[in-house]
Design an enzyme around this catalytic site. Structure first.
Site, PDB file in Angstrom:
ATOM      1  N   GLU A 104      89.201 -32.130  25.976  1.00 52.89           N
ATOM      2  CA  GLU A 104      88.907 -33.561  25.938  1.00 52.89           C
ATOM      3  C   GLU A 104      87.533 -33.880  25.662  1.00 52.89           C
ATOM      4  O   GLU A 104      87.172 -34.804  25.092  1.00 52.89           O
ATOM      5  CB  GLU A 104      89.223 -34.269  27.344  1.00 52.89           C
ATOM      6  CG  GLU A 104      88.063 -34.958  27.896  1.00 52.89           C
ATOM      7  CD  GLU A 104      88.523 -35.328  29.325  1.00 52.89           C
ATOM      8  OE1 GLU A 104      89.726 -35.045  29.912  1.00 52.89           O
ATOM      9  OE2 GLU A 104      87.785 -35.817  30.178  1.00 52.89           O
TER      10      GLU A 104
ATOM     11  N   GLY B  41      90.310 -36.371  33.152  1.00 48.18           N
ATOM     12  CA  GLY B  41      91.235 -35.642  32.602  1.00 48.18           C
ATOM     13  C   GLY B  41      91.801 -34.497  33.549  1.00 48.18           C
ATOM     14  O   GLY B  41      92.474 -33.725  32.958  1.00 48.18           O
TER      15      GLY B  41
ATOM     16  N   GLY C 118      85.226 -28.711  30.408  1.00 47.87           N
ATOM     17  CA  GLY C 118      84.510 -29.959  30.640  1.00 47.87           C
ATOM     18  C   GLY C 118      82.971 -29.791  30.523  1.00 47.87           C
ATOM     19  O   GLY C 118      82.601 -28.862  29.790  1.00 47.87           O
ATOM     20  N   ILE C 119      82.169 -30.872  31.079  1.00 49.22           N
ATOM     21  CA  ILE C 119      80.901 -30.780  30.678  1.00 49.22           C
ATOM     22  C   ILE C 119      79.967 -30.451  31.917  1.00 49.22           C
ATOM     23  O   ILE C 119      80.584 -30.679  33.161  1.00 49.22           O
ATOM     24  CB  ILE C 119      80.560 -32.385  30.266  1.00 49.22           C
ATOM     25  CG1 ILE C 119      78.908 -32.214  29.555  1.00 49.22           C
ATOM     26  CG2 ILE C 119      80.632 -33.438  31.292  1.00 49.22           C
ATOM     27  CD1 ILE C 119      78.842 -33.494  28.906  1.00 49.22           C
ATOM     28  N   GLY C 120      79.041 -30.032  31.770  1.00 46.80           N
ATOM     29  CA  GLY C 120      78.060 -29.794  33.022  1.00 46.80           C
ATOM     30  C   GLY C 120      77.613 -28.382  33.044  1.00 46.80           C
ATOM     31  O   GLY C 120      77.947 -27.609  31.850  1.00 46.80           O
ATOM     32  N   ALA C 121      76.690 -27.966  34.017  1.00 45.57           N
ATOM     33  CA  ALA C 121      76.277 -26.380  33.988  1.00 45.57           C
ATOM     34  C   ALA C 121      77.368 -25.471  33.991  1.00 45.57           C
ATOM     35  O   ALA C 121      77.064 -24.556  33.466  1.00 45.57           O
ATOM     36  CB  ALA C 121      75.100 -26.473  35.223  1.00 45.57           C
ATOM     37  N   ILE C 122      78.229 -25.811  34.966  1.00 45.42           N
ATOM     38  CA  ILE C 122      79.269 -24.729  35.349  1.00 45.42           C
ATOM     39  C   ILE C 122      80.119 -24.210  33.782  1.00 45.42           C
ATOM     40  O   ILE C 122      80.315 -23.393  33.514  1.00 45.42           O
ATOM     41  CB  ILE C 122      80.297 -24.902  36.288  1.00 45.42           C
ATOM     42  CG1 ILE C 122      79.410 -24.757  37.573  1.00 45.42           C
ATOM     43  CG2 ILE C 122      81.332 -23.963  36.488  1.00 45.42           C
ATOM     44  CD1 ILE C 122      79.928 -25.286  39.001  1.00 45.42           C
TER      45      ILE C 122
HETATM   46  N1  COA Z   1      79.016 -33.581  49.650  1.00 44.44           N
HETATM   47  C1  COA Z   1      77.848 -34.468  49.448  1.00 44.44           C
HETATM   48  N2  COA Z   1      77.563 -34.356  48.374  1.00 44.44           N
HETATM   49  C2  COA Z   1      77.911 -33.623  47.198  1.00 44.44           C
HETATM   50  C3  COA Z   1      78.990 -32.989  47.472  1.00 44.44           C
HETATM   51  C4  COA Z   1      79.396 -32.843  48.705  1.00 44.44           C
HETATM   52  N3  COA Z   1      80.501 -32.188  49.018  1.00 44.44           N
HETATM   53  N4  COA Z   1      79.378 -32.276  46.310  1.00 44.44           N
HETATM   54  C5  COA Z   1      78.586 -32.540  45.370  1.00 44.44           C
HETATM   55  N5  COA Z   1      77.681 -33.392  45.928  1.00 44.44           N
HETATM   56  C6  COA Z   1      76.494 -33.996  45.087  1.00 44.44           C
HETATM   57  C7  COA Z   1      75.450 -33.098  44.548  1.00 44.44           C
HETATM   58  O1  COA Z   1      74.580 -32.645  45.390  1.00 44.44           O
HETATM   59  C8  COA Z   1      74.953 -33.950  43.422  1.00 44.44           C
HETATM   60  O2  COA Z   1      73.905 -34.703  43.888  1.00 44.44           O
HETATM   61  P1  COA Z   1      72.692 -34.935  43.156  1.00 44.44           P
HETATM   62  O3  COA Z   1      73.026 -35.706  41.781  1.00 44.44           O
HETATM   63  O4  COA Z   1      71.891 -35.818  44.053  1.00 44.44           O
HETATM   64  O5  COA Z   1      72.070 -33.664  42.939  1.00 44.44           O
HETATM   65  C9  COA Z   1      76.142 -34.998  43.173  1.00 44.44           C
HETATM   66  O6  COA Z   1      76.984 -35.015  44.173  1.00 44.44           O
HETATM   67  C10 COA Z   1      76.932 -34.243  42.015  1.00 44.44           C
HETATM   68  O7  COA Z   1      77.100 -33.116  42.123  1.00 44.44           O
HETATM   69  P2  COA Z   1      77.337 -31.816  40.863  1.00 44.44           P
HETATM   70  O8  COA Z   1      77.794 -30.632  41.323  1.00 44.44           O
HETATM   71  O9  COA Z   1      76.141 -31.614  40.374  1.00 44.44           O
HETATM   72  O10 COA Z   1      78.350 -32.637  39.873  1.00 44.44           O
HETATM   73  P3  COA Z   1      78.727 -32.406  38.489  1.00 44.44           P
HETATM   74  O11 COA Z   1      77.641 -33.534  37.658  1.00 44.44           O
HETATM   75  O12 COA Z   1      78.803 -31.042  38.163  1.00 44.44           O
HETATM   76  O13 COA Z   1      79.998 -33.249  38.246  1.00 44.44           O
HETATM   77  C11 COA Z   1      82.290 -33.531  39.222  1.00 44.44           C
HETATM   78  C12 COA Z   1      81.236 -32.557  39.131  1.00 44.44           C
HETATM   79  C13 COA Z   1      83.363 -33.168  40.057  1.00 44.44           C
HETATM   80  C14 COA Z   1      81.611 -35.077  39.797  1.00 44.44           C
HETATM   81  C15 COA Z   1      82.694 -33.841  37.878  1.00 44.44           C
HETATM   82  O14 COA Z   1      83.284 -32.712  37.084  1.00 44.44           O
HETATM   83  C16 COA Z   1      83.819 -34.953  37.684  1.00 44.44           C
HETATM   84  O15 COA Z   1      83.604 -36.283  37.663  1.00 44.44           O
HETATM   85  N6  COA Z   1      85.118 -34.514  37.687  1.00 44.44           N
HETATM   86  C17 COA Z   1      86.216 -35.210  37.600  1.00 44.44           C
HETATM   87  C18 COA Z   1      86.769 -35.520  36.317  1.00 44.44           C
HETATM   88  C19 COA Z   1      87.251 -34.184  35.338  1.00 44.44           C
HETATM   89  O16 COA Z   1      87.232 -33.235  36.130  1.00 44.44           O
HETATM   90  N7  COA Z   1      87.421 -34.456  34.145  1.00 44.44           N
HETATM   91  C20 COA Z   1      87.975 -33.529  33.269  1.00 44.44           C
HETATM   92  C21 COA Z   1      86.934 -32.639  32.324  1.00 44.44           C
HETATM   93  S1  COA Z   1      85.730 -33.601  31.612  1.00 44.44           S
END
Ligand code: COA
Length: 440
Positions: A247, A345, A224-228
Site C-alpha cells: 500500500e 490496510g 508499512g511505514i516506520g522504523a520497524i
Molecule cells: N500503551 C501506551 N502507549 C503506547 C502503546 C501502549 N500499548 N503502544 C504505543 N504507545 C505509544 C508510543 O509510546 C508512541 O508514543 P510517542 O509518539 O509519544 O512516542 C505512540 O504510542 C506510537 O507508538 P509507535 O510504536 O511509535 O507507533 P508507530 O508510529 O510505529 O505506529 C501503529 C504504529 C500501530 C500506530 C501504526 O502502525 C498503525 O497505525 N497501524 C494501523 C494501520 C496499518 O497497519 N496499516 C497498514 C500498513 S501501512
C-alpha cells in the site's frame, strides 16, 4: 460514476480556459452542505484547503473527508467551526487533537473499502479536491504519489478542483486522469512534503533481524511505514529477487531497488513491477519514482483487495500494532478509547496473505512502550480499546525477543507463546495471568 468529458485533441486550450485560482474555484464550486474529498497524504491539496479557510464566510456545513494530511491543515482550524468539519478515516499529529476536542469525526473503515463509500453513496462526493502532476503530451495528469482512494473520488465527484503541481512526479499504473475531466485547474509549484526517515535504534534493528529470518529469496512483500519496516528492509540486503505489492512505498524500498534486491522477477502478479498505492518519503524518493518504468500505482481497492493480494504467491506482509492480548487480539489504531491512527490496510493484508499460496503475515512491535514502563503484550486490551485485527486474523507476532506463530495454537498455547516474546520484566505477571485464565 462520472461521465468523462474527454476531448484529447483540444486539451491544451481546455487547460487554459479552465485555469483559475484556488480562491476563485472555491467561490464558484463550493455550496453550503457540500461533501468534499481531499487528496491523500503527500498529495494533500494545500492551496485549496487554504482557500476554503480564507473564503469560509461564503459557506456553511461542509464535510471534508480524508485520511493522512501532510500539509498545513487550514481546514481543521477552530475558525472553521460551522463552516467545515473533518470526517477522517486515519488520524495523524494534526488531526488527533482536533478529534479529541470534538471538532472533527473519525470514520472506521478498511482502507480497501474507502472507494466503496464513495461509489455506493455512503459518502456522496460533491467535490474532489486533489493534487496532480503536470499533463503529459497526450493531456494526461498523473495522480502522482497518491492513487489510493483519490482515484475513486475523482471518478465519483460531481466537480473536480485540481492543483497541478510542477513538482508532483508522474507515476504510471491506473493512476492517470485526463485534463479535460478537471473542472477547475490551479497551477502550483510547491515542493512535496518530505517525510523524515525514521530513527532505527538497537531494538528496532533486532526486530528487523527477527522478521527478516521469516523472509526468503523470491518473496513478495507488503511493508508499512516506520522504523520497524525500514529496519526489516535493511536486514534483507542479501536476499535475491524480492518483489513488492504494497500500500505504501518508502525510501527503504528505493534503496533495495537500487541495490538490486527488489527485482520482482519471481512475482506471480505484475512480474517485475513494483505495485503500490501511495508513495511517501524524501525528495530523492519523489525524483526516483518520477516516470520510473518499473513502478506503478493502483487504487487501494485493487492493491489492498484481499482477492488481489492472494494472487501473489510467497507473500509476506509486515505491519505493526500498539497492544496485543494473550489470545492474540490486536489493537493497532487506538490506545484504550483514544483513537491514534486508523485501521488502514492492516486487515486487508492479514486477510489477503491467507489467500496467497505460502502467505505469511507478521505483526512486529517493540515489546514495551513509554520508555519501557508498559508492556505491549497484555492480559486484556486496555479498557475500551478497538480490536483492529481479530485473533483469527493474525499469524506471526514478532518483538525484539523473537517471533511466534499463533495460527493453529490453542488459547493456552497462544498465551504461553506470547509470554515468551514479552519483555522479561513483564513475563512473570503475564505468565500468572495466562495460568489463571487458561489452566490445564
Ligand atoms: N500503551 C501506551 N502507549 C503506547 C502503546 C501502549 N500499548 N503502544 C504505543 N504507545 C505509544 C508510543 O509510546 C508512541 O508514543 P510517542 O509518539 O509519544 O512516542 C505512540 O504510542 C506510537 O507508538 P509507535 O510504536 O511509535 O507507533 P508507530 O508510529 O510505529 O505506529 C501503529 C504504529 C500501530 C500506530 C501504526 O502502525 C498503525 O497505525 N497501524 C494501523 C494501520 C496499518 O497497519 N496499516 C497498514 C500498513 S501501512
Amino acid at each position: 460514476m462520472r461521465q468523462l468529458k474527454h476531448d484529447s485533441l483540444d486539451w491544451k486550450s481546455y487547460y487554459t480556459t479552465h485555469t483559475t485560482t484556488a480562491r476563485a474555484a472555491v467561490r464558484a464550486a463550493v455550496q453550503d452542505g457540500a461533501h468534499l474529498v481531499f487528496g491523500h497524504a503527500v498529495a494533500a491539496p494545500e492551496s485549496i484547503a487554504e482557500a476554503l479557510f480564507l473564503e469560509r464566510e461564503h459557506f456553511r456545513d461542509l464535510t471534508i473527508f480524508h485520511m493522512l494530511y501532510f500539509a498545513t491543515p487550514w481546514h481543521l482550524r477552530p475558525e472553521m467551526e460551522g463552516h467545515a468539519r473533518g470526517r477522517l478515516n486515519f488520524l495523524d499529529k494534526h488531526s488527533r487533537p482536533v478529534v479529541r476536542e470534538g471538532r472533527a469525526d473519525f470514520v472506521p473503515c478498511h482502507f480497501h473499502e474507502v472507494p466503496r463509500l464513495f461509489r455506493e453513496g455512503l459518502y456522496p462526493v460533491d467535490i474532489a479536491a486533489v493534487q496532480l502532476s503536470p499533463p503529459n503530451a497526450e493531456g494526461y495528469c498523473s495522480l502522482g504519489v497518491s492513487c489510493d482512494y483519490t482515484k475513486a473520488a475523482i471518478e465519483e465527484a460531481k466537480v473536480i478542483i485540481a492543483e497541478v503541481n510542477e513538482q508532483m512526479p508522474f507515476i504510471a499504473g491506473d493512476n492517470l486522469v485526463h485534463v479535460t475531466e478537471l473542472d477547475y485547474i490551479i497551477p502550483v509549484d510547491r515542493p512535496l512534503t518530505e517525510i523524515p526517515l525514521p530513527e532505527i535504534g538497537e531494538v528496532e534493528q533486532r526486530i528487523g533481524e527477527v522478521c527478516a529470518a521469516l523472509i526468503h529469496d523470491g518473496d513478495t512483500l507488503q511493508i508499512g511505514i516506520g522504523a520497524i519496516p525500514d529496519a526489516v528492509l535493511q536486514c534483507l540486503g542479501d536476499r535475491k529477487d524480492l518483489g513488492l505489492h504494497t500500500e505504501m512505498f518508502t525510501d527503504g524500498v528505493m534503496h533495495m531497488m537500487r541495490r538490486g534486491v527488489i527485482t520482482g522477477a519471481r512475482k506471480t502478479l505484475h512480474p517485475r513491477k513494483v505495485v503500490s498505492s501511495i508513495v511517501m518519503g524524501s525528495r530523492e524518493l519523489y525524483d526516483f519514482v518520477h516516470q520510473h518504468p518499473d513502478i506503478e500505482l493502483y487504487p487501494v481497492d485493487y492493491t489492498n483487495d484481499p482477492y488481489i493480494i492472494g494472487q501473489n504467491e510467497d507473500f509476506v506482509s509486515i505491519n505493526s500494532c500498539l497492544e496485543i492480548d494473550l489470545c492474540g487480539q490486536v489493537a493497532s489504531e487506538a490506545i484504550g478509547q483514544d483513537q491514534f491512527s486508523g485501521t488502514g490496510g492492516q486487515v486487508d493484508y492479514l486477510r489477503g496473505v491467507r489467500r496467497a499460496k505460502n502467505g505469511r503475515s507478521i505483526l512486529a512491535f517493540t515489546s514495551t512502550a513509554k520508555g519501557g514502563t508498559v508492556s505491549r503484550i497484555v492480559p486484556t486490551l486496555s479498557a475500551g480499546a478497538t480490536v483492529t485485527s481479530g485473533r483469527n486474523e493474525v499469524d506471526y507476532i514478532a518483538t525484539e525477543y523473537g517471533a511466534v506463530r499463533l495460527q493453529g495454537l490453542t488459547l493456552r498455547e497462544r498465551a504461553l507463546a506470547l509470554v515468551s516474546i514479552a519483555h522479561p520484566d513483564f513475563r512473570e505477571a503475564l505468565l500468572a495471568s495466562a495460568e489463571e485464565r487458561f489452566p490445564q
